[in-house]
Design a protein around this motif. Structure first.
Motif, PDB file in Angstrom:
ATOM      1  N   LEU A  32      45.463  -6.075  58.106  1.00 47.46           N
ATOM      2  CA  LEU A  32      45.407  -7.016  57.001  1.00 47.46           C
ATOM      3  C   LEU A  32      45.033  -8.406  57.529  1.00 47.46           C
ATOM      4  O   LEU A  32      45.512  -8.812  58.597  1.00 47.46           O
ATOM      5  CB  LEU A  32      46.758  -7.076  56.288  1.00 47.46           C
ATOM      6  N   PRO A  33      44.175  -9.142  56.827  1.00 52.15           N
ATOM      7  CA  PRO A  33      43.758 -10.456  57.330  1.00 52.15           C
ATOM      8  C   PRO A  33      44.876 -11.488  57.255  1.00 52.15           C
ATOM      9  O   PRO A  33      45.765 -11.421  56.406  1.00 52.15           O
ATOM     10  CB  PRO A  33      42.610 -10.840  56.397  1.00 52.15           C
ATOM     11  N   HIS A  34      44.819 -12.457  58.178  1.00 45.54           N
ATOM     12  CA  HIS A  34      45.713 -13.610  58.129  1.00 45.54           C
ATOM     13  C   HIS A  34      45.123 -14.648  57.181  1.00 45.54           C
ATOM     14  O   HIS A  34      43.958 -14.575  56.787  1.00 45.54           O
ATOM     15  CB  HIS A  34      45.891 -14.215  59.522  1.00 45.54           C
ATOM     16  N   ALA A  35      45.911 -15.639  56.812  1.00 47.18           N
ATOM     17  CA  ALA A  35      45.436 -16.697  55.924  1.00 47.18           C
ATOM     18  C   ALA A  35      44.217 -17.391  56.533  1.00 47.18           C
ATOM     19  O   ALA A  35      44.230 -17.782  57.707  1.00 47.18           O
ATOM     20  CB  ALA A  35      46.542 -17.708  55.682  1.00 47.18           C
ATOM     21  N   GLY A  36      43.148 -17.504  55.744  1.00 43.66           N
ATOM     22  CA  GLY A  36      41.943 -18.184  56.191  1.00 43.66           C
ATOM     23  C   GLY A  36      41.039 -17.363  57.086  1.00 43.66           C
ATOM     24  O   GLY A  36      39.992 -17.843  57.534  1.00 43.66           O
ATOM     25  N   GLU A  37      41.414 -16.113  57.351  1.00 41.77           N
ATOM     26  CA  GLU A  37      40.652 -15.275  58.281  1.00 41.77           C
ATOM     27  C   GLU A  37      39.700 -14.355  57.531  1.00 41.77           C
ATOM     28  O   GLU A  37      40.007 -13.846  56.450  1.00 41.77           O
ATOM     29  CB  GLU A  37      41.615 -14.428  59.111  1.00 41.77           C
ATOM     30  N   THR A  38      38.520 -14.109  58.109  1.00 42.05           N
ATOM     31  CA  THR A  38      37.561 -13.141  57.584  1.00 42.05           C
ATOM     32  C   THR A  38      37.497 -11.947  58.529  1.00 42.05           C
ATOM     33  O   THR A  38      37.286 -12.125  59.743  1.00 42.05           O
ATOM     34  CB  THR A  38      36.162 -13.759  57.451  1.00 42.05           C
ATOM     35  N   LEU A  39      37.706 -10.756  57.975  1.00 38.51           N
ATOM     36  CA  LEU A  39      37.623  -9.532  58.769  1.00 38.51           C
ATOM     37  C   LEU A  39      36.416  -8.710  58.329  1.00 38.51           C
ATOM     38  O   LEU A  39      35.977  -8.802  57.177  1.00 38.51           O
ATOM     39  CB  LEU A  39      38.881  -8.676  58.582  1.00 38.51           C
ATOM     40  N   ILE A  40      35.915  -7.893  59.223  1.00 35.80           N
ATOM     41  CA  ILE A  40      34.869  -6.929  58.878  1.00 35.80           C
ATOM     42  C   ILE A  40      35.546  -5.655  58.372  1.00 35.80           C
ATOM     43  O   ILE A  40      36.346  -5.045  59.082  1.00 35.80           O
ATOM     44  CB  ILE A  40      33.982  -6.595  60.094  1.00 35.80           C
ATOM     45  N   GLY A  41      35.255  -5.281  57.132  1.00 32.52           N
ATOM     46  CA  GLY A  41      35.848  -4.078  56.565  1.00 32.52           C
ATOM     47  C   GLY A  41      35.151  -2.816  57.023  1.00 32.52           C
ATOM     48  O   GLY A  41      34.006  -2.849  57.491  1.00 32.52           O
ATOM     49  N   GLN A  42      35.840  -1.697  56.856  1.00 36.50           N
ATOM     50  CA  GLN A  42      35.301  -0.406  57.277  1.00 36.50           C
ATOM     51  C   GLN A  42      34.661   0.372  56.123  1.00 36.50           C
ATOM     52  O   GLN A  42      33.756   1.168  56.339  1.00 36.50           O
ATOM     53  CB  GLN A  42      36.429   0.436  57.892  1.00 36.50           C
ATOM     54  N   SER A  43      35.148   0.157  54.890  1.00 34.65           N
ATOM     55  CA  SER A  43      34.610   0.890  53.739  1.00 34.65           C
ATOM     56  C   SER A  43      35.004   0.176  52.459  1.00 34.65           C
ATOM     57  O   SER A  43      35.895  -0.681  52.463  1.00 34.65           O
ATOM     58  CB  SER A  43      35.141   2.329  53.716  1.00 34.65           C
ATOM     59  N   PHE A  44      34.339   0.550  51.353  1.00 35.25           N
ATOM     60  CA  PHE A  44      34.649  -0.020  50.047  1.00 35.25           C
ATOM     61  C   PHE A  44      34.468   1.042  48.984  1.00 35.25           C
ATOM     62  O   PHE A  44      33.544   1.860  49.050  1.00 35.25           O
ATOM     63  CB  PHE A  44      33.739  -1.211  49.734  1.00 35.25           C
ATOM     64  N   SER A  45      35.375   1.047  47.977  1.00 35.58           N
ATOM     65  CA  SER A  45      35.246   1.988  46.861  1.00 35.58           C
ATOM     66  C   SER A  45      35.876   1.394  45.612  1.00 35.58           C
ATOM     67  O   SER A  45      36.716   0.489  45.694  1.00 35.58           O
ATOM     68  CB  SER A  45      35.920   3.323  47.195  1.00 35.58           C
ATOM     69  N   THR A  46      35.459   1.875  44.448  1.00 39.08           N
ATOM     70  CA  THR A  46      36.091   1.518  43.183  1.00 39.08           C
ATOM     71  C   THR A  46      36.808   2.762  42.672  1.00 39.08           C
ATOM     72  O   THR A  46      36.216   3.838  42.588  1.00 39.08           O
ATOM     73  CB  THR A  46      35.064   1.030  42.149  1.00 39.08           C
ATOM     74  N   VAL A  47      38.082   2.602  42.329  1.00 40.80           N
ATOM     75  CA  VAL A  47      38.926   3.730  41.948  1.00 40.80           C
ATOM     76  C   VAL A  47      39.771   3.336  40.744  1.00 40.80           C
ATOM     77  O   VAL A  47      40.368   2.256  40.724  1.00 40.80           O
ATOM     78  CB  VAL A  47      39.864   4.154  43.108  1.00 40.80           C
ATOM     79  N   ALA A  48      39.837   4.193  39.741  1.00 38.05           N
ATOM     80  CA  ALA A  48      40.679   3.919  38.578  1.00 38.05           C
ATOM     81  C   ALA A  48      42.135   3.778  39.006  1.00 38.05           C
ATOM     82  O   ALA A  48      42.649   4.598  39.779  1.00 38.05           O
ATOM     83  CB  ALA A  48      40.536   5.038  37.553  1.00 38.05           C
ATOM     84  N   GLY A  49      42.797   2.731  38.497  1.00 34.12           N
ATOM     85  CA  GLY A  49      44.188   2.491  38.874  1.00 34.12           C
ATOM     86  C   GLY A  49      44.926   1.690  37.816  1.00 34.12           C
ATOM     87  O   GLY A  49      44.645   1.801  36.625  1.00 34.12           O
ATOM     88  N   GLY A  50      45.824   0.833  38.278  1.00 28.03           N
ATOM     89  CA  GLY A  50      46.745   0.134  37.382  1.00 28.03           C
ATOM     90  C   GLY A  50      48.054   0.887  37.360  1.00 28.03           C
ATOM     91  O   GLY A  50      48.074   2.118  37.244  1.00 28.03           O
ATOM     92  N   LYS A  51      49.169   0.171  37.483  1.00 23.82           N
ATOM     93  CA  LYS A  51      50.450   0.860  37.598  1.00 23.82           C
ATOM     94  C   LYS A  51      50.731   1.737  36.387  1.00 23.82           C
ATOM     95  O   LYS A  51      51.228   2.856  36.521  1.00 23.82           O
ATOM     96  CB  LYS A  51      51.587  -0.149  37.802  1.00 23.82           C
TER      97      LYS A  51
END
Length: 305
Positions: A22-41
């Protein structure tokens, strides 16, 4: 006929990225993957109850954007009654989720159309609440709407479950009289009670505080450490099944939905908790929110390691 579970709550499109940490405040990380998934509690808990054997209806709002139709269609595909899922002008709710290599996550939600679920809109679908055996609420919709749902559930004599998430402080004191089962996780129990929950013993202290505040029955979910049940007469610690976690997203929602489905079907409290625990354990072995939620067949076939 299966018992009816009615979920009053949120529908979000989850925008999920995986990163090494997880990134720290103000930090930019390179992500490994991205997806859109239906959710909401709310939607997650509705899907969990449906897949785990209940007859489910959802009460909520989606936007007029592309996500709105996708979210509603995802529920319809599960056989969930969506007559009370209304479309409102504007954007749907979204959740921005980062999952790290240890399967922990950080989430930011934007309410969008979920903020349009009002007490007045619940009054228009009161027949759906009347048809319920169990009513399930969370806190991703306006507080006055949750207040109405809890009170109306008590007036109708339904079994009422509140998963107090997300939460940052104590609940309104008058809510407790309308709640049959309060189901927080460790951080939520800490916020509600003012007691730091970081062990089984501290969970007992927090549960005692919540009972004194007016809660009838409390289930604090403790992740891999299981769940603590408290009812004012004592405690029961139920150990969690051991599995290899991949992604903890929606594990709590799966537990709540599974517990509601089992309770509605006539299982005892202890049986319903164990059923929810197995469902949640299976969910963390898979990635995503709704895609990770197991079916009744999966739970029935589960063999502890």
């Amino acid at each position: 006929m299966p018992a009816k579970v009615v979920v009053v709550g949120s529908l979000n499109m989850d925008l999920v990225t995986r990163a090494s940490r997880l990134p720290h405040a103000g930090e930019t990380l390179i992500g490994q993957s991205f997806s859109t998934v239906a959710g909401g509690k709310g939607a997650n808990q509705a899907v969990a109850s449906a897949r785990l054997g209940a007859d489910v209806a959802m009460i909520g709002c989606v936007g007029t954007d592309a996500y709105g139709a996708q979210l509603r269609d995802a529920l319809l595909a599960e056989g969930i009654d969506c007559q009370a899922v209304k479309e409102v002008v504007g954007s749907s709710g979204v959740a921005l989720i980062v999952v790290d290599d240890s399967s922990q996550n950080a989430i930011v939600i934007v309410a969008g159309s979920n903020g349009e679920l009002t007490p007045a809109s619940l009054q228009l679908v009161d027949d759906v609440l009347q048809a319920a055996d169990v009513i399930v609420c969370q806190l991703e919709v306006p507080m006055d709407t949750v207040d109405h749902a809890l009170k109306r559930g008590r007036e109708l004599g339904k079994t009422v479950i509140l998963n107090p998430a997300p939460v940052s402080g104590p609940l309104p004191a008058h809510w407790y009289a309308s709640i049959d089962y309060l189901i927080p996780n460790e951080s939520e129990a800490s916020a509600l009670s003012g007691v730091l929950v970081d062990s089984l013993e501290s969970a007992k202290v927090a549960a005692t505080c919540l009972i004194k505040a007016g809660a009838g029955k409390v289930i604090i979910t403790l992740g891999s450490q299981g769940a603590l049940f408290a009812n004012g007469q004592g405690f029961e610690h139920l150990l969690a099944p051991k599995v290899k976690a991949v992604d903890t997203t929606a594990a709590g929602d799966t537990f709540v939905g599974g517990f509601a489905a089992a309770l509605a079907s006539g299982q005892s409290e202890a049986q319903a908790i164990r059923f929810g625990q197995v469902a949640a354990a299976l969910s963390v072995t898979r990635a995503g929110a709704q895609p990770s939620i197991p079916t009744l067949h999966d739970v029935q076939g589960f063999v502890p390691s």
